[in-house]
Scaffold this active site. Sequence first.
Site, mmCIF file in Angstrom:
data_model
loop_
_atom_site.group_PDB
_atom_site.id
_atom_site.type_symbol
_atom_site.label_atom_id
_atom_site.label_comp_id
_atom_site.label_asym_id
_atom_site.label_seq_id
_atom_site.Cartn_x
_atom_site.Cartn_y
_atom_site.Cartn_z
ATOM 1 N N HIS A 16 0.880 -1.160 0.000
ATOM 2 C CA HIS A 16 0.000 0.000 0.000
ATOM 3 C C HIS A 16 0.922 1.215 0.000
ATOM 4 O O HIS A 16 2.078 1.126 0.427
ATOM 5 C CB HIS A 16 -0.895 0.014 1.241
ATOM 6 C CG HIS A 16 -1.870 -1.119 1.274
ATOM 7 N ND1 HIS A 16 -1.812 -2.133 2.181
ATOM 8 C CD2 HIS A 16 -2.926 -1.387 0.472
ATOM 9 C CE1 HIS A 16 -2.788 -2.998 1.956
ATOM 10 N NE2 HIS A 16 -3.478 -2.567 0.909
ATOM 11 N N ASP B 259 2.330 1.626 3.298
ATOM 12 C CA ASP B 259 3.284 0.590 3.734
ATOM 13 C C ASP B 259 4.681 1.065 3.333
ATOM 14 O O ASP B 259 5.653 0.877 4.063
ATOM 15 C CB ASP B 259 3.046 -0.756 3.016
ATOM 16 C CG ASP B 259 1.755 -1.437 3.429
ATOM 17 O OD1 ASP B 259 1.392 -1.370 4.617
ATOM 18 O OD2 ASP B 259 1.108 -2.053 2.549
HETATM 19 C C1 XUL Z 1 -9.078 -6.473 1.062
HETATM 20 C C2 XUL Z 1 -7.928 -6.830 0.271
HETATM 21 C C3 XUL Z 1 -6.785 -5.889 0.334
HETATM 22 C C4 XUL Z 1 -6.181 -5.617 -0.980
HETATM 23 C C5 XUL Z 1 -5.040 -4.661 -0.976
HETATM 24 O O1 XUL Z 1 -10.100 -7.363 1.008
HETATM 25 O O2 XUL Z 1 -7.905 -7.867 -0.324
HETATM 26 O O3 XUL Z 1 -5.808 -6.435 1.164
HETATM 27 O O4 XUL Z 1 -5.703 -6.800 -1.504
HETATM 28 O O5 XUL Z 1 -5.435 -3.364 -0.810
#
Ligand code: XUL
Length: 344
Positions: free
Chosen positions: A48, A51
């Site tokens: 992210h 992150d």
């Molecule tokens: C949520 C999900 C997240 C995404 C990344 O359900 O899967 O972890 O993969 O933002």
Amino acid sequence: MSQFKFSVGPWNVHPGADSYGPETRKDIPIEEKFKKFAELGFSAVQFHDDDAVPNINDYTEEEIKEKAREMKALLDKYGLAAEFVAPRLWMDPHTIDGGFMSTRAEDREYAMWRAYRSIDIARELGCDLIVLWLAREGTLCAESKSPVWATKMLIEAINKMLEYDKTIRVCIEPKPNEPIDRSICGTMGHVMAVSAATIDPSRVGGNLESAHATLAGLDPAHEIGFALAMGKLMTVHLNDQNGLKYDQDKSFGVENLRAAFNQVKVLKENGYGEHGEYVGLDVKAMRTTTDGDSYKHLENSLKIFKALEEKVDRFDYDFQKKCVENRDFEGLEMYVMELLMGLK
Ligand code: XUL
Ligand code: MN
């Protein structure tokens, strides 16, 4: 030996808090996670934006790039690549009612700021993929926003990203609900339609997560197959899910081994990975897992995936063909079950 390269997100090793209770494990510093990811055989890390650059709101655009460069050096130290960056549009006070389709203009602007910063960070980390998990894009109150307007806002936001960087690729991770009630982009079919409506469909594809497909009442392998047929499967988030309930992100294959087998099979049969795609995991440890076992769900998922790769290698396509010719689907199904049970 697996033919695939694997990726994982730092959030997949987590302290175990859920909506109903506090953390049950110690938080692990990101460098320690990287070291362990490399040891476990992962080639890349999924990020992210925050992150890669924690407290992202506190920095200028230049400072954010500088912080991302520091993260890149840490990845290099452990021989890891960055796979993608995803703007985390669900934790900030600006994204209470969603990001790109928030009902407030200043909050939509903030969401775009995070999307642009995610692109900047991706560039510094050496990757060209932006994942959009559209956590709060939809409605909590059906009458609060028009689904027509909301869908158009999503397309507009993606177009702005494609314009901001002429080579970045945008990858939507569909999910039908949670935390939002009615999602705007719930399945791979939605992703394909949104992609086709953008200014450059060749740069907009999907990330199929097994649990999300199950939550939509769909078969993950078929969703993967559909995206592959369209040439738009940019990555996958493999995990497992026990039916239609909260998103569980269980270890790959632990709930429905046959469905997991078919996910590995469709990926292998269709040359997934030949253009650099990673097999991404998005799995969570159970709340009861102890500190010492913080990575066990990752090890288990890799082990199950690789064991299923071997099963696919042993799959008897001649027998399958014969069964299909004779319409002996009972025979074919039992053959698959025996293969998975180790009886073949
Ligand atoms: C949520 C999900 C997240 C995404 C990344 O359900 O899967 O972890 O993969 O933002
Ligand atoms: Mn995911």
